[in-house]
Design a protein around this motif. Structure first.
Motif, PDB file in Angstrom:
ATOM      1  N   PRO A 192       5.759  26.031  -3.216  1.00 57.00           N
ATOM      2  CA  PRO A 192       5.321  24.645  -3.419  1.00 57.00           C
ATOM      3  C   PRO A 192       5.078  23.926  -2.095  1.00 57.00           C
ATOM      4  O   PRO A 192       5.638  24.286  -1.060  1.00 57.00           O
ATOM      5  CB  PRO A 192       6.491  24.016  -4.188  1.00 57.00           C
ATOM      6  CG  PRO A 192       7.271  25.159  -4.730  1.00 57.00           C
ATOM      7  CD  PRO A 192       7.101  26.287  -3.768  1.00 57.00           C
ATOM      8  N   GLN A 193       4.258  22.887  -2.166  1.00 60.50           N
ATOM      9  CA  GLN A 193       3.995  22.036  -1.013  1.00 60.50           C
ATOM     10  C   GLN A 193       4.451  20.616  -1.351  1.00 60.50           C
ATOM     11  O   GLN A 193       4.303  20.168  -2.488  1.00 60.50           O
ATOM     12  CB  GLN A 193       2.510  22.049  -0.646  1.00 60.50           C
ATOM     13  CG  GLN A 193       1.992  23.427  -0.256  1.00 60.50           C
ATOM     14  CD  GLN A 193       2.659  23.943   1.013  1.00 60.50           C
ATOM     15  OE1 GLN A 193       2.646  23.282   2.057  1.00 60.50           O
ATOM     16  NE2 GLN A 193       3.259  25.134   0.929  1.00 60.50           N
ATOM     17  N   ARG A 194       4.985  19.908  -0.354  1.00 57.72           N
ATOM     18  CA  ARG A 194       5.621  18.621  -0.624  1.00 57.72           C
ATOM     19  C   ARG A 194       5.100  17.507   0.290  1.00 57.72           C
ATOM     20  O   ARG A 194       4.779  17.748   1.447  1.00 57.72           O
ATOM     21  CB  ARG A 194       7.138  18.745  -0.476  1.00 57.72           C
ATOM     22  CG  ARG A 194       7.770  19.708  -1.481  1.00 57.72           C
ATOM     23  CD  ARG A 194       9.275  19.846  -1.266  1.00 57.72           C
ATOM     24  NE  ARG A 194       9.868  20.724  -2.267  1.00 57.72           N
ATOM     25  CZ  ARG A 194       9.917  22.055  -2.170  1.00 57.72           C
ATOM     26  NH1 ARG A 194       9.403  22.651  -1.093  1.00 57.72           N
ATOM     27  NH2 ARG A 194      10.459  22.780  -3.122  1.00 57.72           N
ATOM     28  N   TRP A 195       5.065  16.315  -0.289  1.00 59.71           N
ATOM     29  CA  TRP A 195       4.716  15.086   0.426  1.00 59.71           C
ATOM     30  C   TRP A 195       5.730  14.010   0.043  1.00 59.71           C
ATOM     31  O   TRP A 195       6.234  13.983  -1.083  1.00 59.71           O
ATOM     32  CB  TRP A 195       3.326  14.583   0.021  1.00 59.71           C
ATOM     33  CG  TRP A 195       2.156  15.390   0.453  1.00 59.71           C
ATOM     34  CD1 TRP A 195       1.276  15.083   1.453  1.00 59.71           C
ATOM     35  CD2 TRP A 195       1.659  16.614  -0.121  1.00 59.71           C
ATOM     36  NE1 TRP A 195       0.290  16.041   1.543  1.00 59.71           N
ATOM     37  CE2 TRP A 195       0.499  16.995   0.581  1.00 59.71           C
ATOM     38  CE3 TRP A 195       2.097  17.424  -1.181  1.00 59.71           C
ATOM     39  CZ2 TRP A 195      -0.226  18.139   0.277  1.00 59.71           C
ATOM     40  CZ3 TRP A 195       1.382  18.564  -1.488  1.00 59.71           C
ATOM     41  CH2 TRP A 195       0.232  18.917  -0.758  1.00 59.71           C
ATOM     42  N   HIS A 196       6.008  13.088   0.968  1.00 60.75           N
ATOM     43  CA  HIS A 196       6.887  11.958   0.680  1.00 60.75           C
ATOM     44  C   HIS A 196       6.038  10.723   0.365  1.00 60.75           C
ATOM     45  O   HIS A 196       5.125  10.383   1.128  1.00 60.75           O
ATOM     46  CB  HIS A 196       7.805  11.676   1.870  1.00 60.75           C
ATOM     47  CG  HIS A 196       8.863  12.711   2.048  1.00 60.75           C
ATOM     48  ND1 HIS A 196      10.186  12.486   1.733  1.00 60.75           N
ATOM     49  CD2 HIS A 196       8.794  14.006   2.489  1.00 60.75           C
ATOM     50  CE1 HIS A 196      10.883  13.577   1.969  1.00 60.75           C
ATOM     51  NE2 HIS A 196      10.068  14.515   2.442  1.00 60.75           N
ATOM     52  N   ARG A 200       0.870  -1.171   0.000  1.00 63.04           N
ATOM     53  CA  ARG A 200       0.000   0.000   0.000  1.00 63.04           C
ATOM     54  C   ARG A 200       0.909   1.223   0.000  1.00 63.04           C
ATOM     55  O   ARG A 200       2.091   1.116   0.312  1.00 63.04           O
ATOM     56  CB  ARG A 200      -0.905   0.019   1.239  1.00 63.04           C
ATOM     57  CG  ARG A 200      -2.008  -1.044   1.231  1.00 63.04           C
ATOM     58  CD  ARG A 200      -2.707  -1.110   2.581  1.00 63.04           C
ATOM     59  NE  ARG A 200      -3.886  -1.978   2.534  1.00 63.04           N
ATOM     60  CZ  ARG A 200      -4.434  -2.542   3.595  1.00 63.04           C
ATOM     61  NH1 ARG A 200      -3.905  -2.334   4.803  1.00 63.04           N
ATOM     62  NH2 ARG A 200      -5.504  -3.310   3.482  1.00 63.04           N
ATOM     63  N   TRP A 201       0.358   2.374  -0.314  1.00 61.60           N
ATOM     64  CA  TRP A 201       1.174   3.581  -0.272  1.00 61.60           C
ATOM     65  C   TRP A 201       0.407   4.730   0.360  1.00 61.60           C
ATOM     66  O   TRP A 201      -0.823   4.699   0.496  1.00 61.60           O
ATOM     67  CB  TRP A 201       1.670   3.977  -1.661  1.00 61.60           C
ATOM     68  CG  TRP A 201       0.601   4.108  -2.702  1.00 61.60           C
ATOM     69  CD1 TRP A 201      -0.299   5.123  -2.867  1.00 61.60           C
ATOM     70  CD2 TRP A 201       0.336   3.159  -3.745  1.00 61.60           C
ATOM     71  NE1 TRP A 201      -1.110   4.868  -3.948  1.00 61.60           N
ATOM     72  CE2 TRP A 201      -0.742   3.673  -4.505  1.00 61.60           C
ATOM     73  CE3 TRP A 201       0.914   1.937  -4.122  1.00 61.60           C
ATOM     74  CZ2 TRP A 201      -1.260   2.998  -5.616  1.00 61.60           C
ATOM     75  CZ3 TRP A 201       0.392   1.269  -5.218  1.00 61.60           C
ATOM     76  CH2 TRP A 201      -0.676   1.802  -5.940  1.00 61.60           C
ATOM     77  N   SER A 202       1.154   5.722   0.737  1.00 62.31           N
ATOM     78  CA  SER A 202       0.570   6.956   1.262  1.00 62.31           C
ATOM     79  C   SER A 202       1.497   8.095   0.885  1.00 62.31           C
ATOM     80  O   SER A 202       2.646   7.882   0.499  1.00 62.31           O
ATOM     81  CB  SER A 202       0.399   6.886   2.781  1.00 62.31           C
ATOM     82  OG  SER A 202       1.658   6.806   3.428  1.00 62.31           O
ATOM     83  N   VAL A 203       0.992   9.325   0.984  1.00 60.28           N
ATOM     84  CA  VAL A 203       1.838  10.505   0.806  1.00 60.28           C
ATOM     85  C   VAL A 203       1.819  11.269   2.124  1.00 60.28           C
ATOM     86  O   VAL A 203       0.765  11.650   2.627  1.00 60.28           O
ATOM     87  CB  VAL A 203       1.392  11.390  -0.380  1.00 60.28           C
ATOM     88  CG1 VAL A 203       1.698  10.692  -1.691  1.00 60.28           C
ATOM     89  CG2 VAL A 203      -0.072  11.769  -0.310  1.00 60.28           C
ATOM     90  N   LEU A 204       3.012  11.447   2.694  1.00 53.14           N
ATOM     91  CA  LEU A 204       3.186  12.052   4.012  1.00 53.14           C
ATOM     92  C   LEU A 204       3.627  13.498   3.842  1.00 53.14           C
ATOM     93  O   LEU A 204       4.663  13.765   3.235  1.00 53.14           O
ATOM     94  CB  LEU A 204       4.237  11.266   4.788  1.00 53.14           C
ATOM     95  CG  LEU A 204       4.583  11.745   6.193  1.00 53.14           C
ATOM     96  CD1 LEU A 204       3.397  11.579   7.128  1.00 53.14           C
ATOM     97  CD2 LEU A 204       5.795  10.965   6.722  1.00 53.14           C
ATOM     98  N   PRO A 205       2.865  14.468   4.363  1.00 55.25           N
ATOM     99  CA  PRO A 205       3.199  15.881   4.127  1.00 55.25           C
ATOM    100  C   PRO A 205       4.414  16.343   4.913  1.00 55.25           C
ATOM    101  O   PRO A 205       4.668  15.875   6.032  1.00 55.25           O
ATOM    102  CB  PRO A 205       1.942  16.616   4.596  1.00 55.25           C
ATOM    103  CG  PRO A 205       1.370  15.731   5.657  1.00 55.25           C
ATOM    104  CD  PRO A 205       1.643  14.328   5.189  1.00 55.25           C
ATOM    105  N   GLU A 206       5.170  17.264   4.313  1.00 55.42           N
ATOM    106  CA  GLU A 206       6.244  17.921   5.057  1.00 55.42           C
ATOM    107  C   GLU A 206       5.687  18.998   5.974  1.00 55.42           C
ATOM    108  O   GLU A 206       6.286  19.319   6.995  1.00 55.42           O
ATOM    109  CB  GLU A 206       7.256  18.523   4.083  1.00 55.42           C
ATOM    110  CG  GLU A 206       8.102  17.500   3.351  1.00 55.42           C
ATOM    111  CD  GLU A 206       9.228  18.119   2.549  1.00 55.42           C
ATOM    112  OE1 GLU A 206       9.276  19.373   2.460  1.00 55.42           O
ATOM    113  OE2 GLU A 206      10.061  17.367   2.008  1.00 55.42           O
TER     114      GLU A 206
END
Length: 356
Positions: free
Chosen positions: A257-261, A222-228
Motif C-alpha cells: 500500500p501507499q500512504r498520504w497524510h 484548504r486541504w492536501s494529502v502529503l505522501p509518505e
C-alpha cells in the motif's frame, strides 16, 4: 352533487396551487438561467465543454477533462484531530472506504502521462451513514486563474492551431498579460520539477471550503494529502514513456500500500476564500487529520471510479462550499461531462461487438 366553493373558500383552495405553480416557475426559470437559456451570451457548462472539444477533439465515453486516468481503491483512517473543526464523520477515529482516480489534464485519453507538469487525484469517501465526500485535487497548491471566465479564456488561448497541433505562440503570452493572477501558478510550476511517481506527489484541494464544527462554527480551510513516499525527480527514461506514471504506480501497489497524510490548513481572518490563485502563508495552522491508504489499482474502463462524477461540491455534513466562484463552475462542467460520457458509454455498450 357537491356545491362548487365560492368567494373566500375558493380562493383558499386555489392558494396552495398558486404557490406550487409560482415555485415551479421559479425553479424552471432558475434552471433555465443556469443553463444559459435566458442569456445566450452567458458562460455556461455547455460552452466550457464545447471548448474542451475544440481543444482536444471528441473522445466518446471519456471525461472531457482528465480523460486519461486510472482507478484506485483503499481507505482513510481518521485520528479524531479534525473533529474540533468539522462534524463530518470521516474525521472521527474510524476507517472510511475510498475510491479514487489518478489522472493527467486534458481531454485526450491517449496523452502521455508526463506531457505536462500537472497531475490530479480525485477521491470519494463514503461514510458509514451513507454521506459522501468527493474532492478533486491537483499537485499545484494554486490554480492558474480565479474565475470561470479566466478558465474559459485559458482554454481559448491554449487551443491548437490546425496544422501545427500547438497553440498560437501569440495567444498564450496575451492571456498571461491579461491575467496577471496566473503568475503564482507559473512560478510554482517553474520551481517544482515533476516527481517520479503519483505516489510521491502531494495533492492540494486548491479551492477553499468551510469546515463546520458540532456547534455550527465555520472554519475556512484548504486541504492536501502529503505522501509518505520520498520525493524523487522524474528520470529522462520515464519522461519519454507515455504510460510511465500509471505503470510505476501499479508496480508500487503490487509491492504494498501507499500512504498520504490528510492535512487541513486553517485560514486566519483576512485570508481569501474566493481566490484559488493565492496560497495562504505557510505559518497557518495545519491539522494532520488521518492517513489515506491506497491498496490497489484498476484500469478506468471497468474500474470502480469509472462512473463517479468527482464533483467537489458533493460534501457531507460538516463540510460546505466556500464563496470561491470556481466551485460552482467546476460542478456544472463536471455534470455536463458526466452526462455526455455516460450516455455515450451506454450507447457504445448497446452496440453489438462495440468496444472502447
Amino acid at each position: 352533487m357537491p356545491i362548487p366553493p365560492t368567494g373566500s373558500k375558493q380562493l383558499a383552495r386555489m392558494l396552495p396551487l398558486a404557490v406550487i405553480a409560482v415555485t415551479g416557475a421559479a425553479l424552471v426559470a432558475a434552471y433555465a438561467y443556469a443553463a444559459g437559456w435566458l442569456s445566450p451570451d452567458r458562460l455556461t457548462p455547455v460552452l466550457i465543454i464545447d471548448n474542451f472539444h475544440a481543444d482536444f477533439g471528441q473522445h466518446p465515453g471519456f471525461r472531457r477533462n482528465h480523460a486519461k486516468g486510472m482507478c484506485v481503491a483503499g481507505y482513510f483512517e481518521g485520528n479524531g484531530l479534525g473533529t474540533p473543526y468539522s462534524s463530518a464523520a470521516v474525521f472521527d477515529k474510524v476507517r472510511t472506504p475510498v475510491i479514487g482516480r489518478f489522472a493527467v489534464p486534458g481531454g485526450n485519453p491517449a496523452v502521455a502521462d508526463t506531457a505536462g507538469p500537472v497531475r490530479s487525484l480525485a477521491l470519494q469517501f463514503t461514510q458509514s451513514n451513507g454521506e459522501q465526500w468527493r474532492t478533486g485535487m491537483n499537485n499545484t497548491p494554486v490554480f492558474i486563474v480565479n474565475t470561470p471566465q479566466g478558465f474559459y479564456d485559458n482554454l481559448q488561448a491554449s487551443r491548437p492551431v490546425p496544422g501545427t497541433g500547438k497553440p498560437d505562440p501569440t495567444r498564450l503570452p496575451a492571456f498571461f498579460a491579461a491575467h496577471p493572477e496566473s503568475s503564482a501558478f507559473r512560478l510554482w510550476v517553474k520551481g517544482h520539477p515533476p516527481t517520479s511517481s503519483f505516489a510521491n506527489t502531494r495533492f492540494y484541494s486548491i479551492n477553499a471550503f468551510e469546515l463546520v464544527d458540532g456547534k455550527g462554527v465555520h472554519h475556512l480551510a484548504r486541504w492536501s494529502v502529503l505522501p509518505e513516499a520520498n520525493a524523487a525527480p522524474l528520470s529522462p527514461a520515464a519522461a519519454s514513456d507515455p504510460n510511465a506514471l500509471q505503470d510505476e504506480l501499479a508496480e508500487r501497489l503490487r509491492a504494498g500500500p501507499q500512504r498520504w497524510h490528510l492535512q487541513l490548513q486553517l485560514a486566519k481572518p483576512g485570508d481569501p476564500g474566493n481566490d484559488a490563485t493565492i496560497a495562504w502563508p505557510d505559518d497557518r495552522q495545519v491539522i494532520d487529520a488521518g492517513v489515506l491508504t491506497l491498496e490497489s489499482t484498476v484500469a478506468q474502463d471497468d474500474g470502480p471510479c469509472r462512473d463517479i462524477n468527482f464533483d467537489p461540491t458533493v460534501l457531507p455534513r460538516g463540510i460546505q462550499v466556500s464563496n470561491d466562484p470556481l466551485l460552482a463552475a467546476r460542478s456544472g462542467a463536471y455534470a455536463r461531462s458526466y452526462n455526455l460520457r455516460t450516455g455515450e458509454q451506454a450507447a457504445l455498450h448497446a452496440t453489438p461487438g462495440a468496444s472502447r
